[in-house]
Design a protein around this motif. Structure first.
Motif, mmCIF file in Angstrom:
data_model
loop_
_atom_site.group_PDB
_atom_site.id
_atom_site.type_symbol
_atom_site.label_atom_id
_atom_site.label_comp_id
_atom_site.label_asym_id
_atom_site.label_seq_id
_atom_site.Cartn_x
_atom_site.Cartn_y
_atom_site.Cartn_z
ATOM 1 N N GLN A 263 0.832 -1.221 0.000
ATOM 2 C CA GLN A 263 0.000 0.000 0.000
ATOM 3 C C GLN A 263 0.858 1.260 0.000
ATOM 4 O O GLN A 263 0.479 2.281 -0.587
ATOM 5 N N HIS A 274 -8.120 -2.931 -6.734
ATOM 6 C CA HIS A 274 -8.844 -1.953 -5.932
ATOM 7 C C HIS A 274 -10.265 -2.430 -5.631
ATOM 8 O O HIS A 274 -10.736 -2.324 -4.480
ATOM 9 N N GLU A 275 -10.941 -2.987 -6.636
ATOM 10 C CA GLU A 275 -12.302 -3.482 -6.432
ATOM 11 C C GLU A 275 -12.316 -4.661 -5.449
ATOM 12 O O GLU A 275 -13.192 -4.752 -4.577
ATOM 13 N N GLU A 278 -11.922 -3.501 -1.897
ATOM 14 C CA GLU A 278 -13.160 -2.968 -1.331
ATOM 15 C C GLU A 278 -14.119 -4.092 -0.952
ATOM 16 O O GLU A 278 -14.836 -4.004 0.051
ATOM 17 N N GLU A 281 -12.873 -5.623 2.210
ATOM 18 C CA GLU A 281 -12.684 -4.609 3.256
ATOM 19 C C GLU A 281 -11.308 -4.762 3.899
ATOM 20 O O GLU A 281 -11.155 -5.161 5.057
ATOM 21 N N ASP A 283 -9.090 -2.674 4.945
ATOM 22 C CA ASP A 283 -8.787 -1.885 6.147
ATOM 23 C C ASP A 283 -9.362 -2.547 7.405
ATOM 24 O O ASP A 283 -8.696 -2.618 8.452
#
Length: 494
Positions: A263, A274-275, A278, A281, A283
């Motif tokens: 990162q 990136h997708e 997300e 999740e 993070d």
């Protein structure tokens, strides 16, 4: 020739005839009186003969009677005795007449009585008879010529003269020595039979208790073996999980660190990465994965503690004395009961307050002591939950269990397990260690837990188990066991 006229002579003759008639009448009366006298004499002679016959008959009856028949005067001296009395005393009638019992050599306790031996005494009864009472003494000991005692059943009545004054005592005694001995032997036999029956009942009760105890011990031994096996089987995959968790934690940290480097060095990944980031999740995953692994560690450590408790509890099948840490046994029992201490919805959490002293290792049967701790703690929890009464009770609002240990006079340790429940009455407290006695509803208890605990502490460990309780003030069990077992059985149940 007579100068009297014929009329005078007739009158004279009539007078003479009247006089002769009177004489004849008197003579007739005399003859009747003589006849009556003869008849009266004959009647008297018959009455005298009958009296003599009756007197002879009465005398014969008295002399031939097997009962003791005697008459005493107001000074307690014998006026009359039959041959039965004389023969029984080993004396002649002449040697007895005119003497009292003491002069005849009768012991003072027989004459004056002995309450300790339930002897009323001749003199006591004689005084009552002279005062006008009729006496019946069913146990009246009297000595024979050899100093042995007859047991007599005696009746005494007062004799009165024509003026109604008492002048003597009539006594009739029946020898019941053989009957008394038979009754005494029968009583002894009945007592022996009753004692034997009680012994048999006690033996049967002990056998029933021993049988139940052996069954319970066998169950606990089997349970110990089962628990040991289960603990062993759980421990193997548990060690595998714990061992891999260390590597999983390290690997996950390495991967997360690598992800952070990506990162930092590639802050703008391609659209597909990136997708996907997300979607998963990233993070949140970076924050939650360490927490997840930490929770798994806590869970496995908790399982490991339970397994350790199970392994300690599985000592139930051990039958030899061992040097044991008592606190480990108490803690293992508490861990196994945590589901009842903390996780029940219908009662508040039970707070356990421990005040452990500095105890040395104790020589004991560890598995059996664990069973005692488990039984007492279960009873305390039942009391706090309101179980153990014939009627419905609400649980205690702030339930607590207090456990303390200490060394007493360098030879014993004392373990106290108390609760702040409603306590128990004196009647229940006196029976709390009786076999098969329980106040719990059917299906909640067998009445053997505290009985077996008492046997384990008192008989197997030469100690003592005491229950202290009163209504409204909770219950405390006090266990005292020696630090070293000098005279204890080397094997449980041996």
């Amino acid at each position: 020739m007579s100068s009297q006229s014929p009329d005078d002579e007739i009158t004279f003759l009539r007078q003479r005839v009247a006089e002769l008639e009177k004489v004849l009448e008197h003579h007739h009366q005399l003859q009747q009186e003589v006849e009556e006298c003869k008849q009266a004499k004959a009647g008297l002679e018959q009455d005298l003969q009958k009296t003599e016959e009756q007197s002879s008959l009465f005398k014969m009856i008295i002399e031939k009677s097997l009962d003791w028949i005697f008459v005493k005067d107001q000074n307690y001296r014998y006026l009359l005795v039959n041959h039965t009395v004389a023969n029984s005393l080993g004396k002649t009638i002449e040697e007895i007449i005119g003497k009292d019992d003491l002069e005849l050599g009768t012991a003072e306790e027989i004459v004056f009585g002995n309450p300790d031996k339930k002897i009323r005494g001749f003199r006591t009864d004689d005084k009552l008879v002279l005062s006008g009472e009729t006496i019946h003494n069913p146990y009246d000991p009297a000595p024979d010529g050899d100093g042995n005692l007859y047991i007599l059943d005696t009746h005494k009545i007062p004799l009165r003269n024509s003026k109604g004054e008492i002048f003597a005592i009539l006594g009739v005694s029946r020898d019941i020595t053989d009957r008394h001995r038979t009754e005494e032997e029968l009583r002894k036999s009945e007592n022996q039979l009753r004692q034997r029956t009680l012994e048999l009942e006690e033996t049967l009760k002990k056998l029933q208790c021993t049988q139940s105890q052996l069954i319970q011990s066998e169950k606990m031994s089997s349970l110990g073996q089962l628990v040991a096996g289960v603990a062993h089987e759980i421990n193997n995959p548990l060690n595998f999980i714990l061992g891999n968790l260390i590597h999983a934690d390290k690997h996950s940290q390495d991967l997360l660190n690598l992800l952070k480097l990506y990162q930092i060095n590639y802050p703008h990944p391609v659209k597909k990465i990136h997708e996907q980031a997300e979607v998963i999740e990233v993070d949140f995953l970076q924050q939650d994965l360490p927490k997840l692994i930490s929770s798994i560690k806590i869970g496995t450590e908790r399982i490991q503690q339970i397994v350790d408790s199970l392994r300690i509890f599985s000592h139930l099948d051990q039958s030899e004395l061992k040097q044991t840490n008592i606190h480990h046994g108490i803690n293992s029992a508490l861990r196994l009961l945590e589901h009842r201490l903390y996780t029940q919805l219908h009662i508040p959490k039970i707070t356990v307050i421990k005040e452990y002293g500095n105890l040395p290792l104790i020589e004991c049967f560890p598995g059996q002591l664990n069973q005692v701790f488990m039984n007492i703690l279960i009873n305390a929890i039942d009391a706090l939950e309101g179980i153990g009464s014939h009627h419905t009770r609400l649980p205690i609002s702030e339930p607590k269990i207090y456990i303390s240990t200490q060394v007493s006079n360098s030879e014993y340790i004392t373990i106290r397990i108390a609760d702040n429940g409603l306590g128990m009455s004196t009647e229940i407290q006196q029976r709390v260690f009786d076999p098969f006695y329980t106040t719990k509803p059917v299906g909640k208890g067998t009445g053997l837990g505290l009985y077996i605990s008492y046997q384990i502490i008192n008989e197997q460990h030469n100690g003592s188990l005491e229950c202290i309780s009163s209504p409204g003030k909770g219950t405390e069990f006090v266990i005292k066991i020696p630090i070293r077992q000098t005279n204890s059985k080397r094997e449980w149940g041996s």
